[in-house]
Design an enzyme around this catalytic site. Structure first.
Site, PDB file in Angstrom:
ATOM      1  N   HIS A 182      12.635   5.750  -3.773  1.00 12.69           N
ATOM      2  CA  HIS A 182      13.651   6.325  -4.668  1.00 12.69           C
ATOM      3  C   HIS A 182      13.783   7.828  -4.427  1.00 12.69           C
ATOM      4  O   HIS A 182      13.520   8.622  -5.325  1.00 12.69           O
ATOM      5  CB  HIS A 182      13.263   6.094  -6.140  1.00 12.69           C
ATOM      6  CG  HIS A 182      13.245   4.658  -6.578  1.00 12.69           C
ATOM      7  ND1 HIS A 182      12.826   4.263  -7.827  1.00 12.69           N
ATOM      8  CD2 HIS A 182      13.585   3.516  -5.924  1.00 12.69           C
ATOM      9  CE1 HIS A 182      12.923   2.946  -7.932  1.00 12.69           C
ATOM     10  NE2 HIS A 182      13.369   2.467  -6.790  1.00 12.69           N
ATOM     11  N   GLU A 215      10.352  -5.848  -7.083  1.00 14.53           N
ATOM     12  CA  GLU A 215      11.425  -5.932  -6.095  1.00 14.53           C
ATOM     13  C   GLU A 215      10.917  -6.487  -4.757  1.00 14.53           C
ATOM     14  O   GLU A 215      11.446  -6.135  -3.695  1.00 14.53           O
ATOM     15  CB  GLU A 215      12.077  -4.563  -5.907  1.00 14.53           C
ATOM     16  CG  GLU A 215      12.756  -4.086  -7.190  1.00 14.53           C
ATOM     17  CD  GLU A 215      13.591  -2.833  -6.975  1.00 14.53           C
ATOM     18  OE1 GLU A 215      14.830  -2.960  -7.027  1.00 14.53           O
ATOM     19  OE2 GLU A 215      13.012  -1.758  -6.746  1.00 14.53           O
ATOM     20  N   HIS A 261      19.993   4.006  -7.280  1.00 15.61           N
ATOM     21  CA  HIS A 261      18.695   3.350  -7.235  1.00 15.61           C
ATOM     22  C   HIS A 261      17.765   4.004  -6.209  1.00 15.61           C
ATOM     23  O   HIS A 261      16.823   4.689  -6.589  1.00 15.61           O
ATOM     24  CB  HIS A 261      18.948   1.867  -6.907  1.00 15.61           C
ATOM     25  CG  HIS A 261      17.713   1.032  -6.839  1.00 15.61           C
ATOM     26  ND1 HIS A 261      17.745  -0.319  -6.600  1.00 15.61           N
ATOM     27  CD2 HIS A 261      16.393   1.341  -6.945  1.00 15.61           C
ATOM     28  CE1 HIS A 261      16.526  -0.804  -6.589  1.00 15.61           C
ATOM     29  NE2 HIS A 261      15.676   0.189  -6.795  1.00 15.61           N
ATOM     30  N   HIS A 316      10.740   0.561   0.562  1.00 12.27           N
ATOM     31  CA  HIS A 316      11.696   0.778  -0.524  1.00 12.27           C
ATOM     32  C   HIS A 316      11.223   1.996  -1.306  1.00 12.27           C
ATOM     33  O   HIS A 316      10.068   2.044  -1.738  1.00 12.27           O
ATOM     34  CB  HIS A 316      11.804  -0.444  -1.435  1.00 12.27           C
ATOM     35  CG  HIS A 316      12.665  -0.179  -2.631  1.00 12.27           C
ATOM     36  ND1 HIS A 316      13.987   0.200  -2.516  1.00 12.27           N
ATOM     37  CD2 HIS A 316      12.402  -0.176  -3.965  1.00 12.27           C
ATOM     38  CE1 HIS A 316      14.490   0.402  -3.714  1.00 12.27           C
ATOM     39  NE2 HIS A 316      13.549   0.185  -4.621  1.00 12.27           N
TER      40      HIS A 316
HETATM   41 ZN   LIG Z   1      13.634   0.281  -6.655  1.00  7.95          ZN
END
Ligand SMILES: [Zn+2]
Length: 254
Positions: A111, A90, A177, A109
Site C-alpha cells: 500500500h 487478500e 488501495h 501486495h
Molecule cells: Zn491490500
C-alpha cells in the site's frame, strides 16, 4: 499447456523463507508498506506458495522473521500453517495471480502512498526521465495498468478482475488501495515494486509542482540500455538486503 509444465517454482527452503521475510523488511524500510498491511509470496509447487502470515506476536512487516512465512495451497488450505497464524485476507491476490500467470514465481501486495495518490488523482506514470532510473522509465513506457475498484480482494473473483485489468503486465495499481507486483523471483518482484514506487513518486511530485513535463524523446530512449536483466535485479536486491540487515548479503538465487 498445464501450469505444471511451465510454472516458475522455487524450492521451499529455510533460505527462501528468509528471502520472503527479508523482502517484507525491505518494503517496510522503503515506505511501501506500513504497520501490519502488505504481504509477499513465492511459488513452491505448481499450486502451492509460501506467504507472509500473521501470528499472535505480530509486530508489523518491518520486523518480519522467517517464522512468519508459511505454506498454503492455491485454494487457501494450510500445508504447514501452525495454530495461531493467519494467512492474509487478500491471499487470492497471490493464489490467483500465480495460478493464472505461471511465468511468475513471486507476488507482492503493498500500500505505497505515492501509487495510492497517483491512482486516486488519475495521474498515469509517463516516461519523463531516462538514465535516472532506466527500468522505471521502461515501466512507464510499457504502461502501468489500474484496477479501478477499491475493494479488499478477499475472493478469487475479485482477484480475477484485478488480473483482467493487469493484463500481461507484471505491475498493477489498485485504485484507492495499493499495488500488486509480480516477478519470476522475490528479488525481481521487490526491485519492480521499488521502481514502480520511484515512478509514482516522481509522477506525484511533478503534479504537486504543477509542471507539465514532456516525455523524453525517442532518440534518448534509444540511447538507454536495457538494464532489466536478472543480474541487475540481483545486484539491486543484494544492496537492499545488506542495507536492511546492516551486513553484507549472502548470494541468493531465490
Ligand atoms: Zn491490500
Amino acid at each position: 499447456m498445464s501450469v505444471s509444465e511451465v510454472a516458475t517454482v522455487h524450492e521451499d527452503s529455510a533460505q527462501l523463507r528468509e528471502v520472503v521475510a527479508t523482502s517484507c523488511r525491505i518494503l517496510a524500510a522503503k515506505g511501501l508498506v506500513e504497520g501490519i498491511l502488505g504481504h509477499v509470496s513465492a511459488r513452491v509447487a505448481p499450486d502451492e506458495l509460501v506467504v507472509r502470515c500473521r501470528g499472535e506476536d505480530e509486530q508489523g512487516l518491518a520486523l518480519t522473521p522467517a517464522s512468519d512465512i508459511w505454506r498454503l495451497d492455491f485454494d487457501g488450505n494450510p500445508i504447514d500453517l501452525p495454530a495461531g497464524y493467519s494467512p492474509p485476507k487478500e491471499l487470492p491476490i497471490h493464489t490467483e495471480l500465480l495460478r493464472q500467470r505461471p511465468q511468475f514465481g513471486a507476488v507482492i501486495h503493498a500500500h505505497p502512498p505515492a501509487a495510492l495518490l497517483c491512482g486516486l488523482a488519475q495521474l498515469p506514470p509517463r516516461a519523463v526521465f531516462g538514465a535516472y532510473n532506466i527500468p522505471a522509465m521502461r515501466m512507464a513506457l510499457d504502461g502501468v495498468p489500474v484496477y479501478p475498484r477499491s475493494v479488499l480482494i478477499r475472493r478469487p473473483e475479485l482477484a480475477a478482475e484485478m488480473l483482467e485489468a493487469m493484463g500481461d503486465r507484471p505491475v498493477c495499481v489498485l485504485r484507492g488501495h495499493g499495488i500488486t507486483v509480480a516477478g519470476e523471483t522475490v528479488a525481481q518482484a521487490v526491485v519492480r515494486a521499488l521502481n514502480l514506487n520511484a515512478l509514482a513518486t516522481v509522477t506525484l511530485e511533478l503534479a504537486r509542482l504543477g509542471r507539465a513535463v514532456p516525455e523524453i524523446p525517442a532518440t534518448d530512449v534509444a540511447e538507454l540500455p536495457d538494464l532489466g536483466s536478472a543480474f541487475n535485479d540481483e545486484a539491486v536486491w543484494r544492496y537492499h538486503v545488506a542495507k536492511v540487515n546492516g551486513s553484507p548479503a549472502p548470494h541468493l538465487n531465490s
